[in-house]
Structure formats: structure tokens, C-alpha cells
Design a protein around this motif. Structure first.
Motif, PDB file in Angstrom:
ATOM      1  N   SER A  30      52.929  62.808  62.080  1.00 41.65           N
ATOM      2  CA  SER A  30      52.642  61.446  61.634  1.00 41.65           C
ATOM      3  C   SER A  30      51.950  61.485  60.272  1.00 41.65           C
ATOM      4  O   SER A  30      51.361  62.490  59.890  1.00 41.65           O
ATOM      5  CB  SER A  30      51.754  60.703  62.632  1.00 41.65           C
ATOM      6  N   ASN A  32      49.276  59.071  58.069  1.00 41.38           N
ATOM      7  CA  ASN A  32      48.402  57.902  58.092  1.00 41.38           C
ATOM      8  C   ASN A  32      48.447  57.256  56.708  1.00 41.38           C
ATOM      9  O   ASN A  32      49.377  56.541  56.379  1.00 41.38           O
ATOM     10  CB  ASN A  32      46.994  58.272  58.505  1.00 41.38           C
ATOM     11  N   THR A  52      48.271  52.128  54.395  1.00 40.29           N
ATOM     12  CA  THR A  52      48.165  52.762  55.699  1.00 40.29           C
ATOM     13  C   THR A  52      49.517  52.729  56.423  1.00 40.29           C
ATOM     14  O   THR A  52      50.470  52.098  55.954  1.00 40.29           O
ATOM     15  CB  THR A  52      47.118  52.045  56.561  1.00 40.29           C
ATOM     16  N   SER A  53      49.565  53.354  57.563  1.00 42.38           N
ATOM     17  CA  SER A  53      50.812  53.409  58.323  1.00 42.38           C
ATOM     18  C   SER A  53      51.242  52.038  58.832  1.00 42.38           C
ATOM     19  O   SER A  53      52.433  51.842  59.138  1.00 42.38           O
ATOM     20  CB  SER A  53      50.667  54.377  59.495  1.00 42.38           C
ATOM     21  N   ARG A  71      55.961  51.428  51.624  1.00 45.56           N
ATOM     22  CA  ARG A  71      56.395  52.671  52.245  1.00 45.56           C
ATOM     23  C   ARG A  71      57.485  52.418  53.273  1.00 45.56           C
ATOM     24  O   ARG A  71      57.596  51.329  53.829  1.00 45.56           O
ATOM     25  CB  ARG A  71      55.214  53.419  52.868  1.00 45.56           C
ATOM     26  N   ASP A  72      58.266  53.452  53.493  1.00 44.35           N
ATOM     27  CA  ASP A  72      59.287  53.455  54.539  1.00 44.35           C
ATOM     28  C   ASP A  72      58.887  54.567  55.492  1.00 44.35           C
ATOM     29  O   ASP A  72      59.069  55.750  55.197  1.00 44.35           O
ATOM     30  CB  ASP A  72      60.664  53.708  53.916  1.00 44.35           C
ATOM     31  N   ASN A  73      58.313  54.187  56.627  1.00 48.14           N
ATOM     32  CA  ASN A  73      57.795  55.193  57.550  1.00 48.14           C
ATOM     33  C   ASN A  73      58.900  56.075  58.121  1.00 48.14           C
ATOM     34  O   ASN A  73      58.706  57.273  58.315  1.00 48.14           O
ATOM     35  CB  ASN A  73      57.027  54.513  58.685  1.00 48.14           C
ATOM     36  N   LYS A  76      59.755  58.465  55.471  1.00 45.09           N
ATOM     37  CA  LYS A  76      58.591  59.182  54.967  1.00 45.09           C
ATOM     38  C   LYS A  76      58.522  59.101  53.444  1.00 45.09           C
ATOM     39  O   LYS A  76      58.294  60.113  52.759  1.00 45.09           O
ATOM     40  CB  LYS A  76      58.574  60.642  55.442  1.00 45.09           C
TER      41      LYS A  76
END
Length: 121
Positions: A30, A32, A52-53, A71-73, A76
Motif C-alpha cells: 500500500s 499512504n 493521501t490515499s 493520484r490513481d491508486n 500507483k
């Protein structure tokens, strides 16, 4: 191992725009906080923005209203959309991420090697 690779830097005239990207790869459980820092010649490395995530963002005052972090979780990737660029934005921009490599390990901070942004007047 974890790697962060930035891209998207370049030379742009004042008032122009750039979009930086940073992709994380390797053994990752993961991530953060992901952040962008910058370092101008002869100066210390300073925070530009972080996210943040769950998408909570923070910006330094000097870039508010001009720069957007996202962001694109799943992929990544963290982005930095920079608009209305100024000569004082000239710096090497570094990506930073707090990464857990396993569910049972503590987070560790990783850095990319940076991408140069030069804004001409």
C-alpha cells in the motif's frame, strides 16, 4: 525494491503548463501519502504538495490556485498539474511516497530521481 520514476518535465515559457507524472513500481502492499517536492539551484528541497490515499490534499501557499496534485491508486501514479508557471517555479521536481511493502511491515519513504522543470521569462 520500490522505484519511483518521474516524467513530464521540460522547458516552458512563463504562463505555460506542464503535467508531471510519477509511477511507483516494485513490491508494494500500500501507499499512504504521495508528494511532490522541488529543489531550486542552491536551495533546499521543499514540499510543493501532497495527497493521501483517500485524496486529501495539501499545498504550499506559493502554488495554491496554480498547481493540482492527484493520484490513481490502482496504477500507483501521482500527478502534478502545473498551470500559469512562473520563473520561480524552476527546479528539479521530486516524487516522494510512503510505501508499505508488506501488510506486516512499517512504511518507508522512497524518492524518485527527479525531473527538471525550467520556466523562461
Amino acid at each position: 525494491q520500490v522505484q519511483l520514476v518521474e516524467s513530464g518535465g521540460g522547458l516552458v515559457q512563463a504562463g505555460g503548463s506542464l503535467r508531471l507524472s510519477c509511477v511507483a513500481s516494485g513490491t508494494i502492499f500500500s501507499i499512504n501519502v504521495m508528494a511532490w517536492y522541488r529543489q531550486a539551484p542552491g536551495k533546499q528541497r521543499d514540499l510543493v504538495a501532497h495527497i493521501t490515499s483517500v485524496g486529501t490534499t495539501l499545498y504550499v501557499d506559493s502554488v495554491k490556485g496554480r498547481i493540482t496534485i492527484s493520484r490513481d491508486n490502482a496504477k500507483k501514479i501521482v500527478y502534478l498539474q502545473m498551470n500559469n508557471l512562473k520563473p520561480e517555479d524552476t527546479a528539479v521536481y521530486y516524487c516522494n511516497a510512503d510505501v508499505k511493502r508488506r501488510s506486516y511491515t512499517v512504511s518507508k519513504t522512497y524518492w524518485g530521481k527527479g525531473t527538471q522543470v525550467t520556466v523562461s521569462s
